[in-house]
Design a protein around this motif. Structure first.
Motif, PDB file in Angstrom:
ATOM      1  N   LYS A 290     -12.220   5.567  -4.891  1.00 26.47           N
ATOM      2  CA  LYS A 290     -12.805   5.472  -3.567  1.00 26.47           C
ATOM      3  C   LYS A 290     -14.319   5.669  -3.562  1.00 26.47           C
ATOM      4  O   LYS A 290     -14.962   5.574  -2.519  1.00 26.47           O
ATOM      5  CB  LYS A 290     -12.144   6.447  -2.601  1.00 26.47           C
ATOM      6  CG  LYS A 290     -12.179   7.895  -3.027  1.00 26.47           C
ATOM      7  CD  LYS A 290     -11.460   8.714  -1.950  1.00 26.47           C
ATOM      8  CE  LYS A 290     -11.904  10.144  -1.930  1.00 26.47           C
ATOM      9  NZ  LYS A 290     -11.794  10.846  -3.215  1.00 26.47           N
ATOM     10  N   GLY A 291     -14.876   5.838  -4.756  1.00 23.30           N
ATOM     11  CA  GLY A 291     -16.307   6.150  -4.835  1.00 23.30           C
ATOM     12  C   GLY A 291     -17.225   5.041  -4.366  1.00 23.30           C
ATOM     13  O   GLY A 291     -18.382   5.288  -4.042  1.00 23.30           O
ATOM     14  N   GLY A 292     -16.712   3.807  -4.338  1.00 24.66           N
ATOM     15  CA  GLY A 292     -17.580   2.703  -3.930  1.00 24.66           C
ATOM     16  C   GLY A 292     -17.405   2.333  -2.466  1.00 24.66           C
ATOM     17  O   GLY A 292     -18.027   1.383  -1.985  1.00 24.66           O
ATOM     18  N   ALA A 320     -13.731  -4.105  -7.175  1.00 24.28           N
ATOM     19  CA  ALA A 320     -12.770  -3.962  -6.066  1.00 24.28           C
ATOM     20  C   ALA A 320     -11.950  -2.690  -6.261  1.00 24.28           C
ATOM     21  O   ALA A 320     -11.533  -2.055  -5.292  1.00 24.28           O
ATOM     22  CB  ALA A 320     -11.836  -5.171  -6.011  1.00 24.28           C
ATOM     23  N   GLU A 321     -11.737  -2.319  -7.500  1.00 20.97           N
ATOM     24  CA  GLU A 321     -10.882  -1.158  -7.798  1.00 20.97           C
ATOM     25  C   GLU A 321     -11.522   0.160  -7.406  1.00 20.97           C
ATOM     26  O   GLU A 321     -10.851   1.180  -7.370  1.00 20.97           O
ATOM     27  CB  GLU A 321     -10.551  -1.150  -9.298  1.00 20.97           C
ATOM     28  CG  GLU A 321      -9.248  -1.786  -9.672  1.00 20.97           C
ATOM     29  CD  GLU A 321      -8.799  -2.925  -8.801  1.00 20.97           C
ATOM     30  OE1 GLU A 321      -7.977  -2.670  -7.908  1.00 20.97           O
ATOM     31  OE2 GLU A 321      -9.234  -4.070  -8.986  1.00 20.97           O
ATOM     32  N   ILE A 322     -12.813   0.179  -7.166  1.00 18.37           N
ATOM     33  CA  ILE A 322     -13.424   1.439  -6.749  1.00 18.37           C
ATOM     34  C   ILE A 322     -13.798   1.373  -5.276  1.00 18.37           C
ATOM     35  O   ILE A 322     -14.602   2.165  -4.786  1.00 18.37           O
ATOM     36  CB  ILE A 322     -14.619   1.813  -7.643  1.00 18.37           C
ATOM     37  CG1 ILE A 322     -15.570   0.643  -7.795  1.00 18.37           C
ATOM     38  CG2 ILE A 322     -14.135   2.274  -8.993  1.00 18.37           C
ATOM     39  CD1 ILE A 322     -16.740   0.939  -8.714  1.00 18.37           C
ATOM     40  N   GLY A 323     -13.199   0.439  -4.575  1.00 17.97           N
ATOM     41  CA  GLY A 323     -13.352   0.384  -3.125  1.00 17.97           C
ATOM     42  C   GLY A 323     -14.655  -0.230  -2.649  1.00 17.97           C
ATOM     43  O   GLY A 323     -14.932  -0.247  -1.456  1.00 17.97           O
ATOM     44  N   ALA A 324     -15.459  -0.749  -3.571  1.00 19.85           N
ATOM     45  CA  ALA A 324     -16.764  -1.285  -3.174  1.00 19.85           C
ATOM     46  C   ALA A 324     -16.606  -2.504  -2.268  1.00 19.85           C
ATOM     47  O   ALA A 324     -15.665  -3.289  -2.440  1.00 19.85           O
ATOM     48  CB  ALA A 324     -17.564  -1.665  -4.411  1.00 19.85           C
TER      49      ALA A 324
END
Ligand code: MIC
Ligand code: SF4
Length: 812
Positions: A290-292, A320-324
């Motif tokens: 969720k850091g992005g 996409a995997e870090i929510g960016a």
């Protein structure tokens, strides 16, 4: 002279508009000057140079005209619908944007097009394509699997073929390849803005395009000629350095970044064997899933030029995997080379003329900066069950032991939209070739998914395919296949603990083979390929030797491969259908008896009251991704049929009350049943309900089914500690209420058998608070504060019952 450069060879009447970026930016910069001179109150963030001036005690100078902008700011503001009074506050305001194009894949396009059909418009407003890639199940091998899929999915493919023809959309038939690869090969261009109904749309950032994954309803806005709304993103800069280890002595751009910027310094270990995937596996480990969130990740620094264009695409894809919101690289010669190789030299030349708008200004500001020294980066293996659990290769064998992960490697899978370029395939083939030279065959299953027909045809012609097959690899169809659970897996019975390793991007529980006991790991295709020869997770190809057929030990050399095909790409079979000139006579057929397709009925508008006494359908415990809310695999079949697909609603979520999936209690009858069943029981009694969720609820896919299903089954609100971006918007679009615990710890105060009131829905306004009044079973009541991110326009969606209803009202 005036240049007109077509957006793609398939869009000869639509042109790249670099001048608009130039003009919009002039307006925005002008507003910064006005702001510096204090004539424009506010709807802009304070220019940094202004605060610097204040700090220095000097007067603000009008040279804020040159306020440095980052690349993503340039492209986004360059696509503002109205630059003159846009509210530009990163992390706070919403931008109204005009994307250049839209792309949809078959599993999301059905719902997007069904919604577009109900809007009653004759044609799409911007160039749009549909790609058939998600519905092809891997069973035997590419050719047979494709033939079988065409047969099984005939009704859906026919619907998509006629619908695209009718509304003027380009149609990529089954077998053409995966949406993101085809976009990169044909449509992406530096400085462009596109949206796609798939979370990995950011792949096009490898060509310098801002490409954002969205739900189908967002796509409908854009093809219906409405501006597209995006929360103004923050910016995370990732500085890639090359061989120098000089981050501690910053120079140039980084010197002027004001403290206190959080910086993460990486402790790389080994220098060799790097693949671009390792960059993002490492970034995912740092920023977590969720850091992005709410940010665009912008790569910069001298390390960038050491990456190939397709390698940059891999990095953006996995962002996409870090929510960016998306990830992005500045225009450089590697992109130019790729444009040339894919027959788009005109675009390269045009981009070079506007290069100043295709890179970040010196001294531009990021909200956070991370530095990665490529020379010190070690390969990583991420997983199981989550793409952000990153373990460096050198520590992985020990981690396998410590965690009791099954050491035997059952299957290695390479390819997919993430890692399937010519370069990836060449590098894997070089490893296979070396193993073959020592008389070895694979020790695990080994599958290869080419990203597109063009890649497949090119690696067949150039020999890489033969090398991969000769060691025991099976080439699957140019499609998503096992990545989205389209895998008729036979080697391991369901329920059996086992390990697989893929070069895909995500590895949520049960995703690939619907077996929750499968431990899925993610690594670069290089590593996956080498590991299938070792046959175990603890094999480290950088340090361990294998015994050849001649009894002699050998170690793998560093993988090597050509970035671009020396003889050019082979396009392979023609799998594209342009919309016909005569569209009026095209008939779109939806059989009312179909179990695959169903026309949509508008949802009921809101009744104007604060919802009261709602039961909690499920309090989901732990990770709840879109794969938990609306599973893939066999369920993809029903992506065009809301009633049928709603039968998978939340069946993967773990109920906090009993620790089980798909078993919840009807709070009125006391009976235990499946989640969709209980939801329907409530709905049929006219009772609304809520879902309680943890952090980053709805991470993963863009699939709006994860929002449509709860809405269809009578849900009112989803209350969580936090949401993933696309899912939150999808819920709003469908008339649901995504709400957040103001105090994340309050998640623990709500029990599965509580009833809740939502106070403040009547007065919902931008920034307003909602109160969750919790009626506990023991008769006690407590009030918990909730927040939301609705803006004024989105509140209208809720009132109307959905964004689509609102669009219909507005058209009247
Ligand atoms: C995925 O990778 O999960 C998918 C399948 O491509 C999804 C889209 C979908 O669910 O149809 C995504 O990433 O958005
Ligand atoms: Fe397809 Fe997998 Fe890529 Fe999603 S991540 S588009 S399912 S290949």
């Amino acid at each position: 002279g005036a240049t007109k450069v077509a957006m793609s060879k398939f869009d000869q009447d639509s042109y790249i508009n670099y001048q608009r970026i130039e003009d919009n930016l002039a307006v925005v910069r002008q507003r910064y000057v006005a702001l510096a001179l204090s004539k424009d109150e506010s709807r802009l963030p304070p220019p940094r140079s202004a605060s610097a001036c204040i700090a220095a005690g000097s007067l603000i100078q009008p040279d804020d005209l040159n306020r440095p902008l980052t690349l993503s700011e340039k492209i986004l503001y360059g696509h503002l619908d109205n630059p003159h009074d846009a509210d530009i506050r990163p992390g706070a305001s919403y931008l109204k944007l005009r994307p250049d194009r839209v792309a949809c894949q078959d599993a999301t396009a059905q719902m997007a097009l069904l919604q577009f059909m109900s809007a009653g418009l004759p044609t799409v407003a911007v160039p749009t394509t549909v790609h058939c890639d998600h519905l092809i199940e891997a069973q035997i091998g590419g050719v047979k699997d494709l033939a079988r899929a065409k047969d099984i999915n005939k009704e859906v493919y026919d619907f998509l073929a006629t619908c695209t023809a009718k509304y003027g959309i380009g149609f990529w038939k089954p077998g053409s390849g995966i949406i993101h690869q085809i976009i990169l090969e044909n449509y992406a261009f530096p400085g462009g803005l596109m949206i796609g109904t798939d979370s990995h749309t950011p792949n096009a950032g490898g060509l310098g395009m801002i490409a954002v994954g969205v739900g189908g309803a967002d796509a409908v806005d854009v093809i219906a000629d409405l501006p597209w709304e995006l929360k103004c993103p923050k910016r995370i800069g990732v500085k890639l350095t090359g061989k120098i280890s000089g981050w501690t002595t910053p120079k140039g751009a980084s010197l002027s970044i004001p403290p206190p910027l959080p910086r993460v310094l990486l402790d790389g270990i080994s220098a060799d064997g790097n693949h671009p995937a390792d960059v993002i596996l490492k970034v995912a480990g740092i920023l977590t899933v969720k850091g992005g969130t709410g940010a665009i990740i912008e790569y910069f620094g001298e390390g960038v030029t050491s990456l190939s264009c397709t390698g940059m695409a891999t990095i953006c894809n996995m962002g996409a995997e870090i929510g960016a919101t998306t990830s992005l690289f500045p225009y450089n010669e590697r992109m130019g080379g790729y444009l040339d190789a894919t027959g788009r030299s005109e675009i390269r030349k045009y981009a070079e003329r506007f290069q100043h708008n295709l890179r970040t200004d010196e001294n531009a500001e990021y909200d956070q900066v991370i530095e990665i020294n490529l020379s010190e980066l070690e390969p990583h293996i991420n997983g199981p069950y989550t793409p952000d659990l990153a373990t460096p290769l050198s520590k992985f064998a020990q981690a396998v032991k410590d965690n009791n992960w099954p050491d035997k490697l059952s299957v290695g899978l390479i390819g997919s939209c993430t890692n399937s370029s010519y370069e990836d395939m060449s590098r894997s083939a070089s490893i296979a070739e070396e193993a073959a030279a020592h008389g070895l065959k694979v020790q695990s299953g080994f599958t290869i998914t080419p990203g597109s027909e063009q890649i497949r045809a090119t690696i067949e012609r150039d020999g890489q395919m033969e090398k991969l097959e000769s060691v025991g690899g099976v080439v699957l169809a140019n499609a998503c296949g096992p990545c989205i659970g389209q895998w008729d897996r036979q080697d391991v019975p369901k329920g059996t603990k086992n390990s697989i390793i893929t070069s895909y991007n995500r590895n949520f529980t049960g995703r690939n083979d619907a077996n929750t006991a499968t431990h899925a790991f993610v690594a670069s295709p290089d590593l996956v390929t080498a590991m299938v020869f070792g046959g175990s997770l603890s094999f480290n190809p950088m340090t361990d030797s294998l015994k050849g057929a001649d009894g002699k030990e050998f170690k793998f050399s560093d993988p090597s491969g050509k970035e671009l095909p020396p003889r050019g790409y082979d396009a392979g079979e023609n799998t594209y259908a342009a919309p016909p000139a005569d569209r009026a006579s095209v008939n779109v057929i939806v059989d009312p008896k179909s179990d695959r397709l169903q026309l949509l009925e508008p949802f009921k508008p809101w009744d104007g009251k604060d919802p009261k006494d709602l039961p909690i359908l499920i309090k989901a415990k732990g990770k709840c991704t879109t794969d938990h809310i609306s599973a893939g695999g066999p369920w993809l079949k029903y992506r065009g049929h809301l009633e049928n697909i709603s039968q998978n609603c939340l069946i993967g979520a773990i109920n906090e009350a009993n620790g089980e999936a798909n078993k919840v209690q009807n709070q009125f009858t006391g009976e235990w049943d499946g989640v969709p069943q209980v939801a329907a029981q409530y709905r049929d009694q006219g009772i609304g309900w809520v879902v309680i969720g943890d952090e980053n609820y709805g991470e993963g896919s863009s699939r709006e089914h994860a929002a449509l299903e709860p809405r269809y089954l009578g849900g009112t609100a989803v209350i969580t500690r936090s949401f993933a971006r696309i899912h939150e918007t999808n819920l709003k679009k469908q008339g649901m209420l995504p709400l957040n615990f103001k105090n994340p710890a309050d998640y623990d105060r709500v029990k599965s058998d509580d009833k809740v009131d939502l106070i403040g829905i009547k007065d919902l306004a931008e920034g307003s608070e909602v109160t969750l009044r919790v009626h506990h079973k023991d008769g006690k009541t407590e009030d918990l504060p909730l927040t939301h991110t609705f803006n004024a326009g989105q509140i209208e969606w809720h009132r109307a019952g959905s964004a689509l209803n609102r669009m219909a009202q507005a058209a009247k």
